[in-house]
Scaffold this active site. Structure first.
Site, PDB file in Angstrom:
ATOM      1  N   LYS A  54      19.132  42.758 -45.289  1.00  0.00           N
ATOM      2  CA  LYS A  54      18.238  43.645 -46.037  1.00  0.00           C
ATOM      3  C   LYS A  54      19.043  44.487 -47.019  1.00  0.00           C
ATOM      4  O   LYS A  54      18.658  44.650 -48.178  1.00  0.00           O
ATOM      5  CB  LYS A  54      17.440  44.534 -45.070  1.00  0.00           C
ATOM      6  CG  LYS A  54      16.368  43.761 -44.331  1.00  0.00           C
ATOM      7  CD  LYS A  54      15.810  44.497 -43.130  1.00  0.00           C
ATOM      8  CE  LYS A  54      14.838  43.590 -42.362  1.00  0.00           C
ATOM      9  NZ  LYS A  54      14.385  44.158 -41.098  1.00  0.00           N
ATOM     10  N   GLN A  98      15.067  49.511 -37.478  1.00  0.00           N
ATOM     11  CA  GLN A  98      15.108  48.148 -36.939  1.00  0.00           C
ATOM     12  C   GLN A  98      14.705  48.152 -35.462  1.00  0.00           C
ATOM     13  O   GLN A  98      15.289  48.874 -34.651  1.00  0.00           O
ATOM     14  CB  GLN A  98      16.536  47.600 -37.113  1.00  0.00           C
ATOM     15  CG  GLN A  98      16.684  46.139 -36.763  1.00  0.00           C
ATOM     16  CD  GLN A  98      15.938  45.202 -37.722  1.00  0.00           C
ATOM     17  OE1 GLN A  98      15.970  45.389 -38.936  1.00  0.00           O
ATOM     18  NE2 GLN A  98      15.258  44.215 -37.162  1.00  0.00           N
ATOM     19  N   ASP A 121       7.794  49.216 -43.939  1.00  0.00           N
ATOM     20  CA  ASP A 121       7.416  48.143 -43.011  1.00  0.00           C
ATOM     21  C   ASP A 121       5.895  48.061 -42.857  1.00  0.00           C
ATOM     22  O   ASP A 121       5.373  47.066 -42.374  1.00  0.00           O
ATOM     23  CB  ASP A 121       8.016  48.428 -41.617  1.00  0.00           C
ATOM     24  CG  ASP A 121       9.161  47.499 -41.283  1.00  0.00           C
ATOM     25  OD1 ASP A 121       9.306  46.464 -41.959  1.00  0.00           O
ATOM     26  OD2 ASP A 121       9.904  47.809 -40.336  1.00  0.00           O
TER      27      ASP A 121
END
Ligand code: NDP
Length: 297
Positions: A54, A98, A121
């Site tokens: 990412k 994460q 997200d």
């Protein structure tokens, strides 16, 4: 005639070029660029790999990237403090924590602490609620948002189509259905959601003009379950043993690719289908979050 391939790699590359252009334009006009922070707690190798990918993708697009790596035994309060700091940081427009987090940390508490405007997200209940009530002013979860892009960019507009989504997870199935139900571009579909309690899955999937499968079980969809000419999107990512390969496994989807290719009009491969779209849409969300925060100069 075999189905045409929907290449996530190609579509992803095109969108990343577009994102880079947007970022270059923002830098020229404002002197600033969008910023993405990823928070990793612990040393899980797969999570390290994802966070690294990412960060690399963000940098390649000209997005400012920060990686915060905390030891596995970091107390919950400290993680919440890091999130608060990022919420207040004007150089950061997107925050990604994460998952999974170590046991001493409540995932939901951390998720709730993220400023919904920086929730790239799309998992914060504010964004989930906005999306499920049809808002277009929302950060949508990256994988289903990527699927919508794949459909639009191959001329398979879901408007007026019957889309069957197999899977009802919060990460893929549910937001997928919400996106397709929204009014306007990428939406306006008639949506059916199937899951493990759906009797006679094939009877449902055979009614789909567009079939989206997110189950996590190889061979879930076979050729007899697909209407001739349907568009098939396989979100599944499964490792199966492949002793002939050096690494001992290969990655397959949920759809019997070879046989279904003979029935469908379009199909995504695995790997190289939906997979590459997720990080791309994370970058896209980060630029959207910047523009929403700073205005579109
Ligand atoms: P979950 O395990 O959270 O959800 C799976 C869903 O499939 C559930 O709703 C379940 O039903 C349903 N299901 C299970 N078995 C059947 C069956 N036999 N028939 C019909 N439905 C069934 O998985 P995720 O949604 O998180 O992920 C799904 C797949 O997508 C996985 O392979 C995952 O690796 C992949 N994935 C890929 C991504 C990418 O490419 N970037 C990103 C995210 C996921 P029920 O609710 O009743 O249990």
């Amino acid at each position: 005639m075999p189905a045409q391939l929907i290449s996530g790699r190609e579509i992803s590359a095109t969108i990343r070029d577009e994102i880079k252009e947007r970022v270059d334009g923002l830098r020229e006009r404002t002197g600033r660029v969008p910023g993405l922070a990823t928070v990793l707690v612990g040393e899980d190798p797969a999570s390290q790999l994802y966070v690294g990918m990412k960060g690399k993708a963000a940098k390649a697009a000209g997005i400012h990237s920060e990686q915060i790596i905390l030891p596995a035994d970091t107390p919950e309060d400290e993680v919440l403090g890091v999130v608060e700091g990022l919420n207040a940081n004007p150089d950061i427009h997107g925050i990604l924590v994460q998952l999974p987090l170590p046991d001493q940390i409540d995932d939901q508490k951390v998720l709730l602490a993220i400023d919904p405007k920086k929730d790239v997200d799309g998992f914060h209940p504010v964004n989930v609620g906005k999306l499920s009530t049809g808002s277009r002013d929302v950060l949508a979860p990256c994988t289903p948002w990527g699927v919508v892009q794949m459909l639009l960019r191959t001329g398979n507009d879901p408007r007026g189509q019957h889309v069957v989504v197999v899977g009802r997870s919060n990460i893929v199935g549910r937001p997928m259905a919400s996106l397709l139900l929204r009014r306007g571009e990428g939406g306006d579909a008639t949506v059916t959601v199937a899951h493990s309690r759906t009797p006679d899955l094939g009877a449902v999937t055979r009614t789909a003009d567009i079939l989206i499968v997110a189950v996590g079980r190889p061979g879930t969809v076979t050729a007899d379950m697909v209407k001739p000419g349907a568009v098939v999107i396989d979100v599944g990512t499964n490792r199966v043993d492949a002793p002939e390969r050096e690494r001992g496994y290969r990655v397959v989807g949920d759809v019997d690719f070879e046989a279904v290719s003979e029935v469908a009009s379009w199909i995504t491969p695995v790997p190289g289908g939906v997979g590459p779209m997720t990080i791309t849409m994370l970058l896209s969300n980060t630029v959207d979050a910047f523009e929403a925060a700073e205005g579109t100069p």
